[in-house]
Design a protein around this motif. Structure first.
Motif, short mmCIF file in Angstrom:
data_model
loop_
_atom_site.label_atom_id
_atom_site.label_comp_id
_atom_site.label_asym_id
_atom_site.label_seq_id
_atom_site.Cartn_x
_atom_site.Cartn_y
_atom_site.Cartn_z
N MET A 43 50.00 20.90 41.96
CA MET A 43 48.59 20.67 42.21
C MET A 43 48.08 21.73 43.18
N THR A 44 46.92 22.28 42.90
CA THR A 44 46.37 23.35 43.72
C THR A 44 45.13 22.85 44.46
N ASP A 45 44.87 23.45 45.58
CA ASP A 45 43.68 23.06 46.34
C ASP A 45 42.58 24.11 46.22
N THR A 46 42.59 24.85 45.11
CA THR A 46 41.54 25.85 44.88
C THR A 46 40.59 25.37 43.79
N ASN A 47 39.38 25.90 43.85
CA ASN A 47 38.38 25.55 42.83
C ASN A 47 38.49 26.50 41.65
N SER A 48 37.53 26.40 40.73
CA SER A 48 37.62 27.17 39.49
C SER A 48 37.48 28.69 39.68
N ILE A 49 36.96 29.13 40.84
CA ILE A 49 36.86 30.57 41.08
C ILE A 49 37.90 31.05 42.09
N LEU A 61 38.80 29.83 45.15
CA LEU A 61 38.61 29.62 46.59
C LEU A 61 39.20 28.28 47.00
N HIS A 62 39.72 28.22 48.21
CA HIS A 62 40.22 26.94 48.72
C HIS A 62 39.07 25.95 48.75
N GLU A 63 39.34 24.76 48.29
CA GLU A 63 38.30 23.74 48.18
C GLU A 63 37.64 23.45 49.52
N SER A 64 38.41 23.43 50.60
CA SER A 64 37.82 23.16 51.91
C SER A 64 36.85 24.27 52.31
N SER A 65 37.21 25.52 52.01
CA SER A 65 36.32 26.64 52.30
C SER A 65 35.07 26.58 51.44
N ALA A 66 35.24 26.28 50.16
CA ALA A 66 34.10 26.18 49.26
C ALA A 66 33.13 25.09 49.72
N LEU A 102 26.31 26.01 43.06
CA LEU A 102 26.89 25.48 41.83
C LEU A 102 28.16 26.23 41.44
N THR A 103 28.16 27.55 41.64
CA THR A 103 29.33 28.36 41.33
C THR A 103 30.53 27.94 42.18
N LEU A 104 30.25 27.53 43.41
CA LEU A 104 31.31 27.05 44.30
C LEU A 104 31.79 25.65 43.94
N GLY A 105 31.11 25.03 42.96
CA GLY A 105 31.52 23.70 42.51
C GLY A 105 30.83 22.56 43.24
N ASP A 122 35.67 35.13 56.09
CA ASP A 122 36.89 34.41 56.49
C ASP A 122 37.54 33.69 55.31
N ALA A 123 36.71 33.27 54.34
CA ALA A 123 37.21 32.53 53.18
C ALA A 123 37.57 33.45 52.00
N ASP A 124 37.45 34.75 52.19
CA ASP A 124 37.65 35.72 51.10
C ASP A 124 36.73 35.46 49.92
N ASP A 125 35.51 35.03 50.23
CA ASP A 125 34.50 34.75 49.20
C ASP A 125 33.56 35.95 49.10
#
Length: 158
Positions: A1-7, A9-14, A73-76, A128-131
């Motif tokens: 299980m991963t904690d990243t979103n569809s693009i 990025l870490h979900e907490s950062s997104a 929306l792109t960030l989910g 910081d989030a590499d976004d």
């Protein structure tokens, strides 16, 4: 299980980025309405010049409103879309019944200054989030708006 979103990025950062973007969105919406009001209500010897300039500004602001909402929306996440939420989240206050050209221009400068401050915070968080997507958006807006402030201050003789 991963904690990243569809693009990727870490979900907490997104989530943090989406929250910051929603604050930015609220400020853009209130500022947009202020500039619309300046466009409609400005009076005086600079009417023709300012009326056209304010239309340029609010047209650009409306584009940015859409871009910020789409980035959320792109960030989910979901962009806020009620004026009651905008009023709660925005640092920019409604500017009512302003018709003096200089007062309108000062309102535009103040609004852009607030947006730049928020976008610098967003840029730091995104970096910081590499976004890169959010960082690029904020960086582009800052560059454009800094130049606009310089030009408006020159108009005001500052």
């Amino acid at each position: 299980m991963t904690d990243t979103n569809s693009i990727g990025l870490h979900e907490s950062s997104a989530s943090q980025l989406a929250e910051k973007l929603n604050h930015l969105l609220a400020n853009y919406q209130v500022f947009y309405m202020n500039v619309r009001g300046y466009h409609w209500n400005v009076k005086g010897s600079d009417f023709f010049e300012l009326h056209v300039k304010f239309e340029e500004f609010y047209t650009d602001l409306l584009t940015k409103v859409d871009e910020v909402a789409e980035r959320i929306l792109t960030l989910g996440h979901k962009p806020v879309h009620a004026y009651s939420d905008y009023a709660k989240l925005s640092h920019i206050q409604e500017d009512k019944d302003v018709h003096d050209g200089q007062a309108c221009v000062n309102g535009v400068v103040k609004g852009y200054q607030t947006l730049i401050e928020l976008q610098r915070e967003l840029l730091s968080l995104a970096s910081d989030a590499d976004d890169e997507g959010t960082a690029s958006l904020a960086s582009d807006y800052i560059r454009e708006q800094e130049k606009t402030i310089w030009m408006l201050n020159a108009y005001l003789g500052k």
